[in-house]
Design a protein around this motif. Structure first.
Motif, PDB file in Angstrom:
ATOM      1  N   VAL A   1      49.940   8.979  76.644  1.00  0.00           N
ATOM      2  CA  VAL A   1      51.516   8.899  76.425  1.00  0.00           C
ATOM      3  C   VAL A   1      52.320   9.951  77.253  1.00  0.00           C
ATOM      4  N   TYR A   2      53.169   9.479  77.927  1.00  0.00           N
ATOM      5  CA  TYR A   2      53.926  10.257  78.596  1.00  0.00           C
ATOM      6  C   TYR A   2      55.620  10.338  78.016  1.00  0.00           C
ATOM      7  N   VAL A   3      56.208  11.183  77.801  1.00  0.00           N
ATOM      8  CA  VAL A   3      57.524  11.359  77.199  1.00  0.00           C
ATOM      9  C   VAL A   3      58.376  12.168  78.147  1.00  0.00           C
ATOM     10  N   ASP A   4      59.632  11.525  78.693  1.00  0.00           N
ATOM     11  CA  ASP A   4      60.413  12.135  79.573  1.00  0.00           C
ATOM     12  C   ASP A   4      59.607  12.743  80.824  1.00  0.00           C
ATOM     13  N   PRO A   5      58.840  12.205  81.140  1.00  0.00           N
ATOM     14  CA  PRO A   5      57.660  12.953  82.295  1.00  0.00           C
ATOM     15  C   PRO A   5      58.085  13.792  83.372  1.00  0.00           C
ATOM     16  N   PHE A   6      59.011  13.581  83.988  1.00  0.00           N
ATOM     17  CA  PHE A   6      59.377  14.310  85.010  1.00  0.00           C
ATOM     18  C   PHE A   6      60.883  14.407  85.705  1.00  0.00           C
ATOM     19  N   SER A   7      61.081  15.216  86.416  1.00  0.00           N
ATOM     20  CA  SER A   7      62.576  15.138  87.218  1.00  0.00           C
ATOM     21  C   SER A   7      62.289  15.559  88.579  1.00  0.00           C
ATOM     22  N   ILE A   8      63.160  14.783  89.567  1.00  0.00           N
ATOM     23  CA  ILE A   8      63.150  14.949  90.896  1.00  0.00           C
ATOM     24  C   ILE A   8      64.372  15.426  91.493  1.00  0.00           C
ATOM     25  N   SER A   9      64.406  16.309  92.453  1.00  0.00           N
ATOM     26  CA  SER A   9      65.421  16.786  93.130  1.00  0.00           C
ATOM     27  C   SER A   9      65.352  16.520  94.615  1.00  0.00           C
ATOM     28  N   ASN A  10      66.790  15.915  94.872  1.00  0.00           N
ATOM     29  CA  ASN A  10      66.833  15.709  96.139  1.00  0.00           C
ATOM     30  C   ASN A  10      68.026  16.243  97.031  1.00  0.00           C
ATOM     31  N   LYS A  11      67.868  16.654  98.296  1.00  0.00           N
ATOM     32  CA  LYS A  11      69.163  16.987  98.871  1.00  0.00           C
ATOM     33  C   LYS A  11      69.373  16.251 100.044  1.00  0.00           C
ATOM     34  N   ALA A  12      70.717  16.294 100.460  1.00  0.00           N
ATOM     35  CA  ALA A  12      71.029  15.362 101.653  1.00  0.00           C
ATOM     36  C   ALA A  12      72.130  16.440 102.455  1.00  0.00           C
ATOM     37  N   ASN A  13      72.128  16.336 103.400  1.00  0.00           N
ATOM     38  CA  ASN A  13      72.922  16.894 104.502  1.00  0.00           C
ATOM     39  C   ASN A  13      73.177  16.422 105.896  1.00  0.00           C
ATOM     40  N   GLY A  14      74.111  16.812 106.669  1.00  0.00           N
ATOM     41  CA  GLY A  14      74.318  16.297 108.033  1.00  0.00           C
ATOM     42  C   GLY A  14      75.536  16.345 108.680  1.00  0.00           C
ATOM     43  N   ALA A  15      75.811  16.290 109.866  1.00  0.00           N
ATOM     44  CA  ALA A  15      76.915  16.082 110.654  1.00  0.00           C
ATOM     45  C   ALA A  15      77.424  14.597 110.529  1.00  0.00           C
ATOM     46  N   ARG A  16      78.813  14.357 110.640  1.00  0.00           N
ATOM     47  CA  ARG A  16      79.376  13.152 110.619  1.00  0.00           C
ATOM     48  C   ARG A  16      80.444  13.140 111.467  1.00  0.00           C
ATOM     49  N   ALA A  17      80.782  11.905 112.178  1.00  0.00           N
ATOM     50  CA  ALA A  17      81.917  11.666 112.957  1.00  0.00           C
ATOM     51  C   ALA A  17      82.715  10.292 112.613  1.00  0.00           C
ATOM     52  N   THR A  18      83.914  10.184 112.581  1.00  0.00           N
ATOM     53  CA  THR A  18      84.255   9.204 112.045  1.00  0.00           C
ATOM     54  C   THR A  18      85.759   8.625 112.954  1.00  0.00           C
ATOM     55  N   LEU A  19      85.849   7.335 113.280  1.00  0.00           N
ATOM     56  CA  LEU A  19      86.744   6.684 114.023  1.00  0.00           C
ATOM     57  C   LEU A  19      87.435   5.565 113.217  1.00  0.00           C
ATOM     58  N   GLY A  20      88.908   5.549 113.099  1.00  0.00           N
ATOM     59  CA  GLY A  20      89.354   4.599 112.344  1.00  0.00           C
ATOM     60  C   GLY A  20      90.724   4.200 112.791  1.00  0.00           C
ATOM     61  N   THR A  21      91.415   3.253 112.020  1.00  0.00           N
ATOM     62  CA  THR A  21      92.756   2.663 112.670  1.00  0.00           C
ATOM     63  C   THR A  21      93.233   2.323 111.310  1.00  0.00           C
ATOM     64  N   LYS A  22      94.772   2.561 111.336  1.00  0.00           N
ATOM     65  CA  LYS A  22      95.490   2.320 110.128  1.00  0.00           C
ATOM     66  C   LYS A  22      96.952   1.385 110.500  1.00  0.00           C
ATOM     67  N   LEU A  23      97.209   0.251 109.872  1.00  0.00           N
ATOM     68  CA  LEU A  23      98.449  -0.385 110.090  1.00  0.00           C
ATOM     69  C   LEU A  23      99.284  -0.015 108.865  1.00  0.00           C
ATOM     70  N   LYS A  24     100.424   0.277 109.253  1.00  0.00           N
ATOM     71  CA  LYS A  24     101.651   0.591 108.300  1.00  0.00           C
ATOM     72  C   LYS A  24     102.819  -0.406 108.307  1.00  0.00           C
ATOM     73  N   LEU A  25     103.089  -1.225 106.951  1.00  0.00           N
ATOM     74  CA  LEU A  25     103.934  -1.900 106.927  1.00  0.00           C
ATOM     75  C   LEU A  25     104.723  -1.616 105.562  1.00  0.00           C
ATOM     76  N   SER A  26     106.047  -0.896 105.840  1.00  0.00           N
ATOM     77  CA  SER A  26     106.786  -0.346 104.702  1.00  0.00           C
ATOM     78  C   SER A  26     105.686   0.409 103.865  1.00  0.00           C
ATOM     79  N   PHE A  27     105.743   0.198 102.566  1.00  0.00           N
ATOM     80  CA  PHE A  27     104.925   0.935 101.812  1.00  0.00           C
ATOM     81  C   PHE A  27     103.449   0.462 101.507  1.00  0.00           C
ATOM     82  N   PHE A  28     103.293  -0.675 102.308  1.00  0.00           N
ATOM     83  CA  PHE A  28     101.846  -1.252 102.332  1.00  0.00           C
ATOM     84  C   PHE A  28     100.970  -0.772 103.537  1.00  0.00           C
ATOM     85  N   ARG A  29      99.711  -0.447 103.326  1.00  0.00           N
ATOM     86  CA  ARG A  29      99.000  -0.047 104.380  1.00  0.00           C
ATOM     87  C   ARG A  29      97.404  -0.509 104.336  1.00  0.00           C
TER      88      ARG A  29
END
Length: 335
Positions: free
Chosen positions: A285-313
């Motif tokens: 019988v195992y009760v609340d058996p274990f926990s796992i830790s994970n890390k994540a990291n890394g560089a990132r680059a983003t390209l995007g575009t935006k359309l503006k129409l009055s107060f709506f985008r």
């Protein structure tokens, strides 16, 4: 409802199991179960951390004092093939063996689609009735889902000169199997606002720091080789993203880009009661058996575009990182 549960589980950390036998791994003993779980869950938690860190901005041009914007943002993070499987080497396990005698082979992660991999836990006499046999779980791709989606509401408000505060949240949602919700806050500061020629400059340059926290759980209680109750996975994720942003300052259509870095950590608790009913560990019988830790990291680059129409985008962007991401947003606001 099942489809809703799968997508909410994806929001959590990719724990929408397409198989019901994830808990069967406890038939191999607590140490083998933890070893397997660490490799099985790692790509899903890493992908989820990259996914929830996106969508903080759609311009480097920050809002003036009391200018505000409400955004509805969606993310789609495709899953790369190398994140769908890992090599399971039986030498790394105390009891787990492949039924066909293989010393190692590729098996599914929580994001993968490899099915039909049978393993055996041998009793005192090999090939006896004391053996436990079962198939390793596949993952989300076996159900035709090859991406991690996230969605949230975000509000931005201009405060002191050249500074904009941001908050984001996904309201706590519960189904029979899944509970998930997250929130975050960020600050963006525009450096070009301090230049004398700011009003006539065609571009804006700013920096951003954003923090996101996610709480989620997935209940996979099942009976078979492993009995018990309240069997579930609970996870907490914390991510930080640091971005340098540049954008054009045109009346209708604008373009923006950024470079930055993401770092995050997750804590995943495997909880509940697990009673082994087959194999050499029968009656363990195992009760609340274990926990796992994970890390994540890394560089990132983003390209995007935006359309503006009055107060709506409308905006759309693509982020290049360990887990690439497509982001789209609908925003309403006043400057």
């Amino acid at each position: 409802m099942k489809k809703i549960s799968i997508f909410l589980a994806l929001l959590t950390l990719g724990l929408g199991f397409s198989q019901e036998n994830i808990n069967d791994i406890f038939a191999a003993g607590i140490n083998d179960a933890q070893t397997f779980a660490e490799d099985y869950f790692a790509p899903a938690t890493e992908g989820a951390m990259f996914s929830i860190s996106n969508g903080w901005f759609n311009s480097a041009d920050v809002k003036p004092l009391l200018g505000f914007e409400i955004s509805f943002i969606g993310n789609i993070t495709p899953v790369k093939d190398e994140k769908k499987s890992f090599i399971l080497n039986v030498d790394d396990y105390e009891n787990l063996q492949f039924a066909d005698g293989s010393p190692s082979k590729a098996v599914s992660t929580a994001l993968g689609d490899i099915e039909g991999v049978e393993v055996v836990i041998e009793g005192p006499l090999a090939g006896s009735v004391d053996d436990a046999r079962f198939e390793l779980p596949a993952g989300l791709a076996s159900g035709g889902v090859d991406f991690i989606p996230t969605g949230f509401i975000q509000a931005s408000l201009g405060v002191i000169k050249a500074t904009e505060l941001k908050v984001r949240f996904f309201p706590k949602i519960k189904t029979d199997d899944v509970k998930v919700g997250f929130y975050g806050f960020g600050v963006q500061h525009e450096f070009t606002k301090w230049l004398p020629a700011d009003k006539v400059m065609p571009i804006a340059i700013s920096g951003l720091i954003g923090y996101t926290h996610l709480d989620g759980s997935y209940d996979f209680t099942d009976t078979g080789i492993i009995e018990g109750d309240n069997q579930r996975v609970e996870s907490k994720m914390n991510t930080w993203v640091f971005q340098a942003i540049a954008s054009t300052k045109l009346p209708v259509i604008n373009f923006y880009g950024s470079i930055g870095y993401m770092t995050g950590k997750s804590e995943t608790d495997v909880l509940g009661t697990y009673v082994v009913s087959e194999g050499p560990f029968t009656s363990e019988v195992y009760v609340d058996p274990f926990s796992i830790s994970n890390k994540a990291n890394g560089a990132r680059a983003t390209l995007g575009t935006k359309l503006k129409l009055s107060f709506f985008r409308l905006n759309a962007e693509y982020t290049f990182a360990k887990f690439n991401n497509f982001n789209f947003g609908v925003s309403f606001g006043f400057r």
